[in-house]
Design a protein around this motif. Sequence first.
Motif, PDB file in Angstrom:
ATOM      1  N   ARG A 113      61.735  50.362  45.307  1.00 30.46           N
ATOM      2  CA  ARG A 113      62.833  51.332  45.212  1.00 30.46           C
ATOM      3  C   ARG A 113      63.511  51.335  43.844  1.00 30.46           C
ATOM      4  O   ARG A 113      64.158  52.314  43.478  1.00 30.46           O
ATOM      5  N   HIS A 114      63.413  50.238  43.127  1.00 31.32           N
ATOM      6  CA  HIS A 114      64.069  50.213  41.820  1.00 31.32           C
ATOM      7  C   HIS A 114      63.394  51.184  40.850  1.00 31.32           C
ATOM      8  O   HIS A 114      64.074  51.907  40.117  1.00 31.32           O
ATOM      9  N   ALA A 115      62.066  51.178  40.843  1.00 33.56           N
ATOM     10  CA  ALA A 115      61.301  52.096  39.991  1.00 33.56           C
ATOM     11  C   ALA A 115      59.892  52.195  40.548  1.00 33.56           C
ATOM     12  O   ALA A 115      59.287  51.168  40.876  1.00 33.56           O
ATOM     13  N   PRO A 116      59.340  53.398  40.639  1.00 35.07           N
ATOM     14  CA  PRO A 116      58.006  53.540  41.238  1.00 35.07           C
ATOM     15  C   PRO A 116      56.899  52.886  40.421  1.00 35.07           C
ATOM     16  O   PRO A 116      55.836  52.570  40.959  1.00 35.07           O
ATOM     17  N   ASP A 117      57.142  52.662  39.133  1.00 37.96           N
ATOM     18  CA  ASP A 117      56.118  52.051  38.286  1.00 37.96           C
ATOM     19  C   ASP A 117      56.314  50.548  38.103  1.00 37.96           C
ATOM     20  O   ASP A 117      55.627  49.934  37.287  1.00 37.96           O
ATOM     21  N   SER A 118      57.212  49.925  38.855  1.00 41.39           N
ATOM     22  CA  SER A 118      57.479  48.504  38.672  1.00 41.39           C
ATOM     23  C   SER A 118      56.201  47.679  38.779  1.00 41.39           C
ATOM     24  O   SER A 118      55.408  47.844  39.704  1.00 41.39           O
ATOM     25  N   SER A 119      56.054  46.764  37.838  1.00 35.74           N
ATOM     26  CA  SER A 119      54.889  45.885  37.778  1.00 35.74           C
ATOM     27  C   SER A 119      55.359  44.469  37.485  1.00 35.74           C
ATOM     28  O   SER A 119      56.380  44.263  36.832  1.00 35.74           O
ATOM     29  N   VAL A 120      54.589  43.503  37.971  1.00 36.01           N
ATOM     30  CA  VAL A 120      54.860  42.107  37.677  1.00 36.01           C
ATOM     31  C   VAL A 120      53.780  41.586  36.756  1.00 36.01           C
ATOM     32  O   VAL A 120      52.665  42.128  36.703  1.00 36.01           O
ATOM     33  N   VAL A 121      54.110  40.535  36.024  1.00 39.38           N
ATOM     34  CA  VAL A 121      53.180  39.974  35.034  1.00 39.38           C
ATOM     35  C   VAL A 121      52.971  38.505  35.377  1.00 39.38           C
ATOM     36  O   VAL A 121      53.909  37.707  35.355  1.00 39.38           O
ATOM     37  N   LEU A 122      51.725  38.166  35.688  1.00 36.09           N
ATOM     38  CA  LEU A 122      51.360  36.814  36.073  1.00 36.09           C
ATOM     39  C   LEU A 122      50.671  36.115  34.902  1.00 36.09           C
ATOM     40  O   LEU A 122      49.758  36.673  34.291  1.00 36.09           O
ATOM     41  N   VAL A 123      51.117  34.902  34.606  1.00 41.14           N
ATOM     42  CA  VAL A 123      50.464  34.053  33.607  1.00 41.14           C
ATOM     43  C   VAL A 123      49.896  32.863  34.378  1.00 41.14           C
ATOM     44  O   VAL A 123      50.576  31.848  34.570  1.00 41.14           O
ATOM     45  N   PRO A 124      48.649  32.965  34.851  1.00 39.97           N
ATOM     46  CA  PRO A 124      48.123  31.972  35.794  1.00 39.97           C
ATOM     47  C   PRO A 124      48.110  30.545  35.255  1.00 39.97           C
ATOM     48  O   PRO A 124      48.461  29.598  35.979  1.00 39.97           O
ATOM     49  N   ASP A 125      47.726  30.365  33.995  1.00 44.64           N
ATOM     50  CA  ASP A 125      47.601  29.009  33.461  1.00 44.64           C
ATOM     51  C   ASP A 125      48.953  28.347  33.237  1.00 44.64           C
ATOM     52  O   ASP A 125      49.033  27.132  33.052  1.00 44.64           O
ATOM     53  N   SER A 126      50.034  29.138  33.243  1.00 43.86           N
ATOM     54  CA  SER A 126      51.374  28.589  33.051  1.00 43.86           C
ATOM     55  C   SER A 126      52.188  28.574  34.339  1.00 43.86           C
ATOM     56  O   SER A 126      53.310  28.055  34.350  1.00 43.86           O
ATOM     57  N   GLY A 127      51.643  29.149  35.416  1.00 43.27           N
ATOM     58  CA  GLY A 127      52.356  29.170  36.688  1.00 43.27           C
ATOM     59  C   GLY A 127      53.632  29.973  36.655  1.00 43.27           C
ATOM     60  O   GLY A 127      54.631  29.599  37.286  1.00 43.27           O
ATOM     61  N   VAL A 128      53.621  31.120  35.936  1.00 41.01           N
ATOM     62  CA  VAL A 128      54.830  31.930  35.762  1.00 41.01           C
ATOM     63  C   VAL A 128      54.555  33.352  36.241  1.00 41.01           C
ATOM     64  O   VAL A 128      53.514  33.939  35.924  1.00 41.01           O
ATOM     65  N   LEU A 129      55.493  33.898  37.002  1.00 37.30           N
ATOM     66  CA  LEU A 129      55.455  35.298  37.411  1.00 37.30           C
ATOM     67  C   LEU A 129      56.707  35.978  36.873  1.00 37.30           C
ATOM     68  O   LEU A 129      57.831  35.603  37.226  1.00 37.30           O
ATOM     69  N   LEU A 130      56.502  36.979  36.024  1.00 30.93           N
ATOM     70  CA  LEU A 130      57.590  37.749  35.424  1.00 30.93           C
ATOM     71  C   LEU A 130      57.792  38.998  36.269  1.00 30.93           C
ATOM     72  O   LEU A 130      56.886  39.830  36.394  1.00 30.93           O
ATOM     73  N   LEU A 131      58.985  39.139  36.853  1.00 29.42           N
ATOM     74  CA  LEU A 131      59.225  40.134  37.890  1.00 29.42           C
ATOM     75  C   LEU A 131      59.832  41.431  37.390  1.00 29.42           C
ATOM     76  O   LEU A 131      59.875  42.407  38.141  1.00 29.42           O
ATOM     77  N   GLY A 132      60.311  41.469  36.152  1.00 29.35           N
ATOM     78  CA  GLY A 132      61.064  42.646  35.741  1.00 29.35           C
ATOM     79  C   GLY A 132      62.251  42.837  36.675  1.00 29.35           C
ATOM     80  O   GLY A 132      62.969  41.892  36.990  1.00 29.35           O
ATOM     81  N   ASP A 133      62.427  44.069  37.163  1.00 30.22           N
ATOM     82  CA  ASP A 133      63.517  44.389  38.090  1.00 30.22           C
ATOM     83  C   ASP A 133      62.985  44.768  39.467  1.00 30.22           C
ATOM     84  O   ASP A 133      63.690  45.398  40.252  1.00 30.22           O
ATOM     85  N   CYS A 134      61.735  44.403  39.783  1.00 33.39           N
ATOM     86  CA  CYS A 134      61.030  45.032  40.900  1.00 33.39           C
ATOM     87  C   CYS A 134      61.747  44.924  42.240  1.00 33.39           C
ATOM     88  O   CYS A 134      61.691  45.844  43.063  1.00 33.39           O
ATOM     89  N   TRP A 135      62.436  43.810  42.505  1.00 32.74           N
ATOM     90  CA  TRP A 135      63.048  43.639  43.825  1.00 32.74           C
ATOM     91  C   TRP A 135      64.521  44.032  43.866  1.00 32.74           C
ATOM     92  O   TRP A 135      65.170  43.958  44.905  1.00 32.74           O
ATOM     93  N   TYR A 136      65.038  44.502  42.740  1.00 32.04           N
ATOM     94  CA  TYR A 136      66.429  44.945  42.692  1.00 32.04           C
ATOM     95  C   TYR A 136      66.591  46.286  43.422  1.00 32.04           C
ATOM     96  O   TYR A 136      65.623  47.047  43.558  1.00 32.04           O
ATOM     97  N   PRO A 137      67.804  46.615  43.843  1.00 32.07           N
ATOM     98  CA  PRO A 137      68.042  47.956  44.391  1.00 32.07           C
ATOM     99  C   PRO A 137      67.932  49.008  43.286  1.00 32.07           C
ATOM    100  O   PRO A 137      67.794  48.664  42.108  1.00 32.07           O
ATOM    101  N   PRO A 138      67.997  50.277  43.622  1.00 32.02           N
ATOM    102  CA  PRO A 138      67.928  51.317  42.594  1.00 32.02           C
ATOM    103  C   PRO A 138      69.026  51.160  41.554  1.00 32.02           C
ATOM    104  O   PRO A 138      70.048  50.507  41.796  1.00 32.02           O
TER     105      PRO A 138
END
Length: 249
Positions: free
Chosen positions: A178-203
């Motif tokens: 709901r925050h944005a239809p193009d929301s994407s997350v960025v996974l860095v597997p070897d570092s164990g990090v997931l960058l979420l942007g604003d994906c789970w925020y409300p509009p």
Amino acid sequence: MDRGRPSGGGSAIDTLAPRQLAGRVWLFPGDPDPYAVRPTVAVVADDRGSVLVDAGQSPAHAREIRAGLRAAGLPEPRWLVYTHHHWDHVWGACAWPGVEIVGHEAGVAPLRAEAARPWSHRYLREQVRDNPRLGPSFRARALAVDSWDGFAVLPPTRTFGDELVLPTGVVVRHVGGRHAPDSSVVLVPDSGVLLLGDCWYPPPAHLRTPADEPDLAMARGLLSGDVEWYVSAHDEPIRLAEARAALTG
């Protein structure tokens, strides 16, 4: 961290100091003042060319980050990934020459529409006069941009649908929401990090209704034993155990 302020014209550029979160992932923390609308920017360092996750909320912000990268001796970005199309994540892109801009295909049309708008302080004032709900966002934009000379909103130059794996092993995955239809997350597997942007925020605030809340179901769905750190753009990073406790406790 030296929390430099946007510099204008030909004045010296303030330097933001990155901090290493885990492995190859370095963070330029955002401004804790929510009215500044200045999100965290991440860099996945790699000698083949780093991956920059979000562009900064203005050319001035991007210049501070570039100075911080050089001061820290981190490799220059080769790719710039948009977590979504909102202004505070993309308005610094025009200050990153030579990078390939990666974004979800659903963000192209809104960014092209934004690129066509006659951005200026006068235009921002006129828009707020016509729609007062835009006030907080547009006042933050006015404070963020020190000069409109050379300013441009840039759509991605490389788009994807469901998932894209960059040559450095960084995974960009569309989640929408709901925050944005193009929301994407960025996974860095070897570092164990997931960058979420604003994906789970409300509009965004000017589109939000009293019924809108954070998307906790989405956030729970992103929990994984392969990820140790979760980084939202406007919150402090948290570890997996903290995220599980907050979402399932």
